[in-house]
Design an enzyme around this catalytic site. Structure first.
Site, PDB file in Angstrom:
ATOM      1  N   SER B 141       0.837  -1.196   0.000  1.00  0.00           N
ATOM      2  CA  SER B 141       0.000   0.000   0.000  1.00  0.00           C
ATOM      3  C   SER B 141       0.882   1.260   0.000  1.00  0.00           C
ATOM      4  O   SER B 141       1.681   1.443  -0.907  1.00  0.00           O
ATOM      5  CB  SER B 141      -0.944  -0.056   1.202  1.00  0.00           C
ATOM      6  OG  SER B 141      -2.016   0.830   1.038  1.00  0.00           O
ATOM      7  N   ASP B 295      -8.413  -6.496  -4.629  1.00  0.00           N
ATOM      8  CA  ASP B 295      -8.207  -5.121  -4.142  1.00  0.00           C
ATOM      9  C   ASP B 295      -9.140  -4.180  -4.900  1.00  0.00           C
ATOM     10  O   ASP B 295      -9.172  -4.178  -6.131  1.00  0.00           O
ATOM     11  CB  ASP B 295      -6.736  -4.739  -4.369  1.00  0.00           C
ATOM     12  CG  ASP B 295      -6.313  -3.500  -3.578  1.00  0.00           C
ATOM     13  OD1 ASP B 295      -7.084  -2.531  -3.524  1.00  0.00           O
ATOM     14  OD2 ASP B 295      -5.198  -3.518  -3.037  1.00  0.00           O
ATOM     15  N   HIS B 324      -7.626  -5.519  -0.323  1.00  0.00           N
ATOM     16  CA  HIS B 324      -6.468  -4.707   0.049  1.00  0.00           C
ATOM     17  C   HIS B 324      -5.979  -5.047   1.460  1.00  0.00           C
ATOM     18  O   HIS B 324      -4.778  -5.113   1.723  1.00  0.00           O
ATOM     19  CB  HIS B 324      -6.826  -3.225  -0.027  1.00  0.00           C
ATOM     20  CG  HIS B 324      -5.635  -2.328   0.132  1.00  0.00           C
ATOM     21  ND1 HIS B 324      -4.694  -2.171  -0.864  1.00  0.00           N
ATOM     22  CD2 HIS B 324      -5.205  -1.568   1.164  1.00  0.00           C
ATOM     23  CE1 HIS B 324      -3.745  -1.345  -0.445  1.00  0.00           C
ATOM     24  NE2 HIS B 324      -4.030  -0.966   0.774  1.00  0.00           N
TER      25      HIS B 324
END
Lengths: 350, 350
Positions: B141, B295, B324
């Protein structure tokens, strides 16, 4: 009551009102003198078997349906069909929080369910037009929820059904998404428990609501491929303010919340004690399930799982990077797909 | 300054602080006496070529990285590598809005960019450990954003890079999603322009922020397959309050906003006048691009488009319905996939 010029004949007309009388609600409470706003196109044939019913989605009215989906040569052609577009309760034209006199309106408006809408619509079309059958019930998003409710509740009346970008039983993920929409509005101090003076008092909450719609309503590809530029907006901010906010911020906050509450809880299995398979098994309509491939909350796989429970149904997935909001009709190719599928469906024996 | 017990040695330790001195920021302004919190595992070998750097993601600290990704027999094995986890600026342990003395802290904390973090980290690892090369930079991320920034900014130093669930240049859709997170917090009247007395004053905004994470952070399948029940939560509400809100509501609102602002603007092409291909063309590291199939905002196709611009790179898509937030490590199979890919990557010549 609020005088909101957005909900007017000037903006959404022509439409008419039909008073179905008192509507006792599934959650308890009564809407007194419940009025449904509707528009019709075409003529009912002597056999009275060419009627098409189209409910409305969250934030939508009869007008966008008319402009985007109805026309000569289209699947929904007034030359062939008697088309009735009926506005959902809480949509702003039918009985809604903002147009209900005190003390029952605004933040006191009762909870309404999809089933209440469909029972009201049934009363309307049977009383007003003496309809015994519907050649087709079709709708997108919350109107797909109503379409499923119609097909399960009145299986002998609905000959064909097309559920576009919507489900028969809402998912928990979608429930949560809709809750974030509601939270965006109710968290604005100007909302004041539903007793504001105008939508302008809730401007910031409505803007946050519009942004959440931008995140989930389109698709990641919509932004990646600069689709909003193709639609005439010069930047992300320009698009958020002059399209998303321009669209939503004129609406009534309580009306939106009334619809969202219904949307969250759409579930035909309420008619069968929670058994979805049994509920969908009641459907006699020839049914097309039409999810949009890039829809971020009414996902194809969720729609397909329901489609498999409906005898003789077909999965007709639509393609558009406009995602859920392809319903708005900005993607001409999407509309072509919708029309081809609806023509196929209307050509079946039903 | 706020005394927030969440950001403490008790909760996230052991960690140490390194003062890199003044950090002049890309957006202007200076962080005076910028401190980076870090934790190390294993020993630097005599050749000084076995160092692995792991930055942190939005809301994450060194602790979750340690607990979820580091261990004997794992890809990130302290027996083989000298592993440095460095907390991003604004993450709560390194210099952040909440722990900066007035007048520079809280709502006055300056804007920080991914590039600022990476320049600070470079100063830290070269000064403190005299590192000349990094065997691997890996992160998920926002840590993937930092990983890309490292690989582009210091191509001769980074031998291998693994970007998990993140992009080199953020998309507009993701920018907008992060903005809704910020809006959820700043719209709380208790936020008071960033000058609240405790996170508790912003409880409702933080709860809305947590709900938005629930909508986008997992996947629709996560909810469809009752995954939160498998994780020990009895209902959607239970999950929202006792997991999502329990996790986020103890954090500092300004710290979250500092990170979100960076996240929104992550873009390695700032180093090449906006030319992403040229920026990614600078990478010399053997690079694995590792998006998560489910995601909802760092989409596989967006990551793949970048991967194709990196010479000799490989797309290694990870599968998890945790989406995610598979990064949190609740899906053991996902962690197995991460480890296998990182082992493959570490086995390359780099």
């Amino acid at each position: 009551m609020i005088n909101n010029g957005y909900y007017s004949q000037e903006v959404h007309g022509p439409y008419e009102l039909y008073d179905i009388g008192n509507l006792d609600l599934e959650e308890g409470g009564t809407i007194r003198g419940c009025k449904l706003a509707y528009a019709t196109f075409g003529e009912l044939n002597p056999a009275r078997d060419n009627a098409i019913l189209i409910p409305t989605w969250y934030s939508g009215t009869n007008k966008i349906i008319e402009q985007v989906y109805i026309g000569q040569g289209r699947a929904l052609d007034p030359h062939n069909y008697f088309i009735v577009i009926v506005n959902q309760i809480g949509g702003g034209l039918s009985t809604s929080p903002h147009n209900t006199p005190p003390p029952a309106g605004m933040g006191h408006f009762p909870r309404v369910r999809i089933g209440d809408d469909v029972r009201a619509q049934y009363k309307f079309v049977t009383e007003k037009f003496d309809l015994k059958s519907l050649a087709l019930v079709v709708g997108g998003s919350m109107a797909a929820q109503q379409t499923y409710e119609w097909a399960v509740r009145y299986p002998d009346m609905v000959k064909r059904a097309a559920a576009i970008a919507g489900t028969a039983r809402n998912t928990e993920h979608d429930f949560l998404f809709a809750e974030t929409l509601v939270d965006a509005i109710t968290s604005d101090p100007g909302f004041n428990g539903g007793f504001y003076r105008s939508s302008e008092d809730v401007r910031q909450g409505l803007l946050r609501h519009a942004k959440l719609w931008a995140v989930m309503g389109w698709s990641t590809e919509f932004f990646k491929q600069d689709r909003y530029r193709a639609l005439g907006f010069s930047s992300l901010d320009d698009f958020i303010i002059n399209f998303m906010s321009a669209y939503f911020n004129v609406m009534d906050p309580n009306d939106l919340i009334c619809m969202a509450w219904k949307w969250q809880r759409g579930d035909v299995s309420r008619m069968t004690g929670g058994n979805l398979k049994e509920a969908l098994g009641r459907i006699k309509a020839k049914t097309f399930v039409m999810p949009v491939d890039e829809d971020m909350f009414f996902r194809v796989r969720d729609c397909e799982a329901e489609q498999k429970m409906i005898a003789g149904s077909e999965l007709r997935t639509l393609k558009s990077i406009d995602g859920h909001l392809a319903l708005f009709g900005a993607d001409a190719d999407f509309l072509g797909q919708v029309d081809r599928n609806l023509k196929d469906l209307l050509a079946t024996r039903g």
